[in-house]
Design an enzyme around this catalytic site. Structure first.
Site, mmCIF file in Angstrom:
data_model
loop_
_atom_site.group_PDB
_atom_site.id
_atom_site.type_symbol
_atom_site.label_atom_id
_atom_site.label_comp_id
_atom_site.label_asym_id
_atom_site.label_seq_id
_atom_site.Cartn_x
_atom_site.Cartn_y
_atom_site.Cartn_z
ATOM 1 N N HIS A 83 43.547 18.277 56.023
ATOM 2 C CA HIS A 83 44.552 18.293 54.953
ATOM 3 C C HIS A 83 44.396 19.532 54.074
ATOM 4 O O HIS A 83 45.377 20.271 53.838
ATOM 5 C CB HIS A 83 44.415 17.026 54.116
ATOM 6 C CG HIS A 83 45.371 16.928 52.976
ATOM 7 N ND1 HIS A 83 46.497 16.134 53.018
ATOM 8 C CD2 HIS A 83 45.384 17.522 51.740
ATOM 9 C CE1 HIS A 83 47.160 16.252 51.886
ATOM 10 N NE2 HIS A 83 46.503 17.076 51.085
ATOM 11 N N GLU A 84 43.195 19.759 53.583
ATOM 12 C CA GLU A 84 42.995 20.877 52.663
ATOM 13 C C GLU A 84 43.173 22.218 53.375
ATOM 14 O O GLU A 84 43.666 23.176 52.769
ATOM 15 C CB GLU A 84 41.618 20.791 51.999
ATOM 16 C CG GLU A 84 41.403 19.550 51.148
ATOM 17 C CD GLU A 84 42.480 19.327 50.097
ATOM 18 O OE1 GLU A 84 43.118 20.308 49.667
ATOM 19 O OE2 GLU A 84 42.703 18.162 49.713
ATOM 20 N N HIS B 153 46.802 23.122 53.363
ATOM 21 C CA HIS B 153 47.174 23.835 52.138
ATOM 22 C C HIS B 153 46.765 25.308 52.241
ATOM 23 O O HIS B 153 47.515 26.203 51.826
ATOM 24 C CB HIS B 153 46.469 23.229 50.925
ATOM 25 C CG HIS B 153 47.099 21.976 50.394
ATOM 26 N ND1 HIS B 153 48.435 21.884 50.089
ATOM 27 C CD2 HIS B 153 46.558 20.765 50.087
ATOM 28 C CE1 HIS B 153 48.702 20.671 49.617
ATOM 29 N NE2 HIS B 153 47.576 19.971 49.612
ATOM 30 N N HIS C 146 49.134 27.605 53.942
ATOM 31 C CA HIS C 146 50.304 27.945 53.122
ATOM 32 C C HIS C 146 50.018 29.222 52.322
ATOM 33 O O HIS C 146 50.913 30.067 52.131
ATOM 34 C CB HIS C 146 50.610 26.777 52.189
ATOM 35 C CG HIS C 146 52.054 26.640 51.821
ATOM 36 N ND1 HIS C 146 52.542 25.536 51.169
ATOM 37 C CD2 HIS C 146 53.118 27.460 51.979
ATOM 38 C CE1 HIS C 146 53.842 25.682 50.960
ATOM 39 N NE2 HIS C 146 54.210 26.850 51.426
#
Length: 674
Positions: free
Chosen positions: A466-467, A470, A473
């Protein structure tokens, strides 16, 4: 002033954390703040007619030194807090709020931005976008209010900065100070790796034996395995008492008065700007747009999740009674019996998987995925960072530097709980441009001894993916202006890349390549892999209900008149939902940091689920090609979303990728609730 705070000289432009001292921050902050104020004053007082270059572009770089000082400071305050840094936070917060108020409500700046915006149609798309956003942000900050309104808005912002800082520090105090000793005769049922982690936590605090702390990677598996019911209750009550005044910090860490004042001030702020309430103000700029649209989505999912949770509750209650325990299933029982049921129903024991899910193996998986999808290459980078176990990597593509990535993965008493992605610097193309320096922070249980492998649970591995989603991005951002770089997007769009990345963790192709036994190198056996994946959906009712409870309470807090007693409002919402008694909110109000440690997720905790609707549909775009690594789909994802930051409205970016808006069906199917 220590020049390392504004002109970083470490490898690949990293800060030299080994040369920075806590005493450096105050003078650096004073100087950088004064420089930022002078830069904005020069823009506001410019006698030349306003244009894009002398107003909007100039505002983009006015805070450069201040941002660099604060990025280092707040990184350290989150990962390695101490008394000096907490005192600095309390000093900086109101001063930053006052500065922000002066800039965002300066009528001279507002007039200049309005003049540029009036002619924005002639600007290139990115320039037009940041001009529109600048005008929107100044208007929403209160620049269009009369003098009395601007003065009151500044007071509100300053007070909110103090309150949210104190809220954060209260929770951290309770998390840092609480330890529950566990006697040797109470270790029944606990897996060996957990006992080792509990002993390591005790040693880290100078204690003998083993302890439970409020680190999620420690307390959740304790609640899943501890057979001593009284001990589970003690641990659970301490975990859920953080910030309530009944935790380790006592009345000194009671956040409830702070919450009531925060809610009242947010409501007043919204009404000053002409909105009915804070939820209406906050959601205006999000994809959801209105509270009704948020409630519609959450309600669609709630019905299915509650039905599944109630069915599970009956089954788990029967198991409790089989153990000779009379009475209802309690919140401190759920995880234990859910884990037992999962093991029975799927013939699955998480301990069997642990040797295959090491931190290094899962890092290899996320890096390999980034290479297969986006062509990224990772090389370890030796650099002085803030702790010996923090690591850094150079990220390149076709030989060109794309970013620096820093990973801080292990829990420590001084680290804020949870997991997050931040940046020391963002990508932009101003002047010579700059590449992003991205930081992922987690709170995994460290290995028993330095050099030993660190074992992750399946949930830990999901957090890692998940991290890093990010992080991509930021890494793939390709815009001109810093204000729209990377994750500078609508709050209910920002979780799309992170939650999309999680999908690959569930793919056999990824697990078969990277989930290897730490000693033998053997591949995770296919039958064990499949049982793990099936078991992962077994708790969908519980996890969805606890999340939705928090999201709906958050929304209710910010709609209508503010609650004078937040706990009464919380109880009213949960009673109205007829939520299962044994499933409390994922984040109870006194430690709901997403919502009360700042404004980012206030009236916005729903955004994880809003993004999940899209991430399920986005992964389906890969699956529909027959290749979950399909190069054309990955290229389209990068070109339409990951590289674009906030350069266009979120719904436009999504439609450019997928061609239509998504529905909720893929989400329900993905959670096993369809």
């Amino acid at each position: 002033m220590n020049p390392q705070l504004t002109r970083w000289t470490g490898p690949e432009g990293l800060p030299r954390f080994d040369l920075i001292r806590d005493t450096d921050f105050a003078p650096a902050f004073d100087r950088a703040l004064a420089a930022a104020e002078a830069a904005h004053e020069a823009i506001a007082a410019n006698p030349d007619a306003p244009d894009f270059a002398n107003t909007i572009a100039a505002m983009e770089v006015a805070d450069e030194d201040l941002n660099r000082v604060l990025s280092v400071f707040y990184t350290l305050a989150g990962v390695d807090s101490n008394d000096a840094r907490q005192a600095l936070q309390r000093d900086f917060a109101p001063r930053l709020a006052e500065y922000g108020s002066r800039i965002s409500m300066d009528p001279r700046l507002y007039a200049r931005v309005r003049a540029v915006a009036a002619a924005a149609d002639a600007l290139p798309p990115e320039d037009r976008r940041i001009t529109e956003l600048a005008l929107r942000d100044l208007t929403r900050a209160g620049a269009g209010l009369d003098a009395a309104g601007r003065a009151r808005m500044a007071e509100i912002r300053a007070r909110l900065a103090v309150l949210t800082t104190q809220f954060t520090q209260n929770v951290l105090t309770d998390e840092r100070d609480y330890v529950l000793p566990v006697a040797d005769d109470a270790l029944a049922g606990l897996p060996d790796w957990l006992v080792r982690a509990m002993r390591a936590a005790a040693r880290e605090r100078g204690l003998a034996g083993q302890v439970v702390t409020l680190n999620r990677s420690l307390i959740v598996p304790f609640l899943e395995h501890a057979q001593d019911r009284a001990l589970r209750e003690t641990a659970f009550r301490a975990w859920t008492a953080r910030g309530s005044g009944s935790g380790a910090g006592g009345q000194a860490t009671d956040n409830l008065p702070l919450v009531a004042e925060i809610l009242a001030l947010r409501h007043e702020r919204a009404q000053l700007l002409g909105y009915a309430d804070f939820a209406s103000y906050k959601l205006e700029t999000q994809m959801a747009a209105t509270p009704d649209r948020v409630r519609d989505l959450l309600s669609q999912v709630w019905t299915a999740a509650r039905a599944r949770a109630l069915s599970d509750q009956e089954r788990l209650t029967a198991m409790l009674h089989e153990d000779g325990v009379n009475g209802p299933l309690e919140a401190w029982d759920w995880r234990l019996y859910a884990e037992r049921h999962r093991a029975r129903a799927h013939d699955f024991d998480a301990d069997d998987v642990a040797p295959y899910l090491t931190l290094d193996a899962m890092l290899g998986a996320v890096f390999d995925l980034a290479h297969r999808l986006f062509g990224l290459e990772f090389q370890p980078l030796e650099a002085p960072l803030w702790a010996p176990d923090v690591r850094a990597w150079r990220i390149t593509r076709d030989g060109a530097l794309m970013a620096i990535f820093v990973g801080d993965y292990f829990a420590r008493p001084s680290k804020r709980s949870g997991a997050w992605c931040s940046s020391l610097q963002v990508q932009h193309k101003i002047g010579d441009g700059q590449r992003p320096i991205v930081v992922n922070v987690c709170n995994f249980t460290p290995p028993d001894q330095p050099g030993d492998p660190a074992f992750l649970s399946r949930d830990d591995a999901r957090t890692l993916f998940h991290e890093f989603g990010h992080a991509t991005h930021h890494i793939l951002s390709d815009v001109t202006w810093p204000s729209i770089s990377g994750t500078s997007v609508a709050q209910d769009f920002v979780e799309l890349p992170s939650q999309l990345y999680e999908h690959w963790l569930e793919q056999p192709a990824v697990l078969d390549a990277h989930a290897r036994h730490h000693e033998t190198g053997a591949v995770l056996p296919a039958d064990l892999r499949d049982r793990m994946l099936a078991a992962g959906k077994a708790g969908a009712g519980f996890s969805t209900v606890e999340y939705l409870e928090s999201a709906l309470v958050d929304l209710a807090f910010h709609e209508g008149a503010p609650a004078t007693d937040p706990m009464v409002r919380q109880a009213e919402v949960l009673d109205g939902l007829e939520a299962p008694d044994a499933i409390p909110m994922r984040h109870a109000t006194p430690h709901f940091a997403h919502v009360f440690a700042g404004d980012s997720y206030a009236a916005g905790y729903y955004s994880y689920m809003w993004s999940e609707v899209m991430d399920a549909d986005a992964f389906a775009a890969f699956a529909e090609t027959g290749d979950i690594f399909d190069p054309a789909t990955a290229r389209r994802l990068e070109e339409t979303i990951l590289s674009k930051g906030g350069s266009a409205p979120a719904d436009q970016l999504w439609i450019a990728f997928r061609g239509r808006m998504p529905g909720v069906d893929a989400l329900l199917k993905g959670r096993g609730l369809a």
